[in-house]
Motif scaffolding. Structure first.
Motif, short mmCIF file in Angstrom:
data_model
loop_
_atom_site.label_atom_id
_atom_site.label_comp_id
_atom_site.label_asym_id
_atom_site.label_seq_id
_atom_site.Cartn_x
_atom_site.Cartn_y
_atom_site.Cartn_z
N ARG A 1 -13.98 -2.61 9.70
CA ARG A 1 -13.88 -2.43 8.02
C ARG A 1 -15.15 -2.19 7.60
NH1 ARG A 1 -10.10 -6.45 9.61
NH2 ARG A 1 -11.35 -8.22 8.74
N VAL B 1 1.04 5.40 0.59
CA VAL B 1 0.05 6.83 0.67
C VAL B 1 1.23 7.95 0.80
CG1 VAL B 1 -1.72 5.49 2.11
CG2 VAL B 1 0.31 6.42 3.29
N THR C 1 -4.87 5.93 6.74
CA THR C 1 -6.01 5.58 5.96
C THR C 1 -7.07 6.65 5.96
OG1 THR C 1 -7.30 4.50 7.82
CG2 THR C 1 -5.98 3.18 6.20
N ARG C 2 -7.28 7.61 6.90
CA ARG C 2 -8.37 8.52 7.17
C ARG C 2 -8.22 9.47 5.81
NH1 ARG C 2 -11.92 10.35 10.91
NH2 ARG C 2 -12.56 12.31 10.60
N ALA D 1 1.00 -1.16 0.00
CA ALA D 1 -0.12 -0.11 -0.11
C ALA D 1 0.66 1.41 -0.03
CB ALA D 1 -1.01 0.11 1.26
N LEU E 1 -5.17 -1.67 2.77
CA LEU E 1 -4.22 -1.02 3.96
C LEU E 1 -5.22 -1.11 5.14
CD1 LEU E 1 -1.51 -0.20 5.35
CD2 LEU E 1 -2.02 2.15 4.36
N HIS E 2 -6.39 -0.58 5.13
CA HIS E 2 -7.38 -0.76 6.22
C HIS E 2 -7.21 -1.79 6.92
CE1 HIS E 2 -10.13 1.32 8.92
NE2 HIS E 2 -11.16 0.71 8.28
N ALA F 1 -7.55 2.49 -0.52
CA ALA F 1 -7.50 2.39 0.94
C ALA F 1 -7.92 1.29 1.82
CB ALA F 1 -8.38 3.60 1.53
N GLU G 1 -7.72 9.19 2.90
CA GLU G 1 -8.51 8.72 1.66
C GLU G 1 -9.52 8.23 1.96
OE1 GLU G 1 -4.16 8.85 1.52
OE2 GLU G 1 -5.28 7.96 2.84
N LEU G 2 -9.95 7.63 2.94
CA LEU G 2 -11.27 7.24 3.32
C LEU G 2 -12.11 8.33 3.46
CD1 LEU G 2 -10.67 4.42 5.83
CD2 LEU G 2 -11.48 4.18 3.48
#
Length: 316
Positions: A226, A113, A185-186, A111, A214-215, A211, A188-189
C-alpha cells in the motif's frame, strides 16, 4: 511501473514471515492481546490470562475461547449489483458493477468498481497461468454470441460472474495474489498515478479515495504493497497546500514499513516527512535521525525524491 521485486506487491525487498494461527494451548500466557492474520486471512485475537493465574487447563481454554468469540472473522463478499450497456464508436459493451463488502466490524464502507466481461476473461487467463492447480476446478462463465445484450442474458451472466469471484476468492493463494488485486484496483490506481504525473492532484485524490480502501482490504496480508498509493496521497495533499493531510498519509505509509528500513520508499518517504514535520511545527528531529541512519545504510536513497520515485509507478 511496478517493481519486479515481489510477485504480489510493488517495492518488496525481503521475504514475508507469515503470522501463523496458534492453537488454544499455544495462546500467549502474558502480555497484551495480539491481533494476528491467520492462514485464511481472518483476524484472530490471541490472548491469555496472566502466568500467575490459578486456572485449570480447561478453564484456560474456555477463557481463551470466550475472548476469541468477541472477534468476528473478516471476509470479503462480492456482489454484482447492476450492469449497464455503454455504447462505443463501433460496438456496445456491458459494464458490471462489482460491490465488495468486508464483513465483521472493521469495514468503513463497501467498495464499488466496474469491469467488462473481457476484464474477467483476462483475470481468468492470468490466474490459470499463475495457479494452474488451484484453478483446475473453477469454471469460467462462457460468452454467449447470440443475444448477449438482452436483459435476461446480462442478468444471468452477472450472477455467474458473482459466483466466479466468490469461488476464486475462496482460494487462499489466489485472493492474496497480485493478479486478483490488480483486477479490482489497477485501472483506478493507474489513472490516479497518471493524474499525479500530470499535476491533476484533485482528480488523483478523488481516484485514490475510491481505490485505496479496497486496495487495503486486498493487501491486508502485506502492508508494504500500500505504500506507493499512500505516498501518492501524501504528494497530492502536499502539492495542494494541505501539509497536515499529507503528514497523516505519510504516517500511514511509515506504519506499513515498520521494521522494513531497506524498502526503496523508506528513505525518500522519511525525507518528505522531515520537511512536512518542520513546516507543521512537529517533532522533525527524530525523523531526521531515522533518515540519517537510513542514508548511512543506503547512500543511493539520497539522490531520489519521493515524487521522482512515486510517479514511476503504474506507468502504461
Amino acid at each position: 511501473m511496478e517493481s519486479p521485486e515481489h510477485p504480489e506487491s510493488p517495492g518488496w525487498t525481503g521475504p514475508v514471515t507469515p503470522c501463523t494461527t496458534r492453537t488454544r494451548q499455544e495462546a500467549p500466557a502474558t502480555g497484551p492481546d495480539l491481533l494476528c492474520v491467520g492462514p485464511d486471512g481472518h483476524l484472530d485475537a490471541l490472548s491469555g490470562p496472566s502466568s500467575n493465574s490459578s486456572m485449570t487447563t480447561r478453564e484456560l481454554q474456555e477463557s481463551w475461547q470466550k475472548e476469541k468469540g468477541h472477534w468476528k472473522p473478516v471476509k470479503l463478499l462480492f456482489e454484482i449489483a447492476s450492469a449497464r450497456i455503454e455504447e462505443r464508436k463501433l460496438s456496445k459493451i456491458v459494464l458490471y458493477q462489482i460491490v465488495v463488502v468486508q464483513t465483521g466490524s472493521f469495514d468503513s464502507g463497501p467498495a464499488v468498481v466496474e469491469r467488462r466481461y473481457s476484464d474477467f476473461e483476462q483475470l481468468h487467463r492470468s490466474l490459470r497461468k499463475a495457479f494452474a492447480e488451484e484453478m483446475e476446478d473453477v469454471a469460467f462463465p462462457r460468452k454467449r454470441l447470440a443475444g448477449c445484450l438482452a436483459a435476461a442474458a446480462v442478468g444471468e451472466r452477472a450472477r455467474a460472474l458473482r459466483e466466479y469471484l466468490r469461488q476464486v476468492h475462496a482460494l487462499r493463494a489466489v485472493r492474496r495474489s497480485r493478479e486478483f488485486a490488480d483486477f479490482l484496483t489497477r485501472p483506478e490506481l493507474r489513472e490516479a498515478f497518471g493524474c499525479l504525473r500530470a499535476g491533476r492532484y484533485a482528480r488523483a485524490l478523488e481516484l485514490l479515495g475510491r481505490a485505496l480502501p479496497l486496495h487495503e482490504k486486498l493487501t491486508a496480508h502485506w502492508a508494504p504493497a500500500r505504500v506507493p498509493a499512500l505516498c501518492a496521497l501524501l504528494l497530492c495533499h502536499r502539492d495542494l497546500g494541505r501539509p497536515a493531510d499529507a503528514f497523516a498519509a505519510g504516517e500511514r505509509a511509515l506504519r506499513c514499513l515498520q521494521a522494513r528500513e531497506s524498502h526503496r520508499y523508506y528513505g525518500p518517504l522519511l525525507d518528505a516527512m522531515v520537511h512536512l514535520a518542520y513546516a507543521l511545527g512537529k517533532d522533525f528531529v527524530s525523523l531526521q535521525a531515522r533518515l540519517e541512519e537510513s542514508r548511512l545504510r543506503r547512500p543511493a536513497d539520497r539522490s531520489v525524491t519521493l515524487k521522482e520515485l512515486t510517479v514511476r509507478e503504474y506507468l502504461p
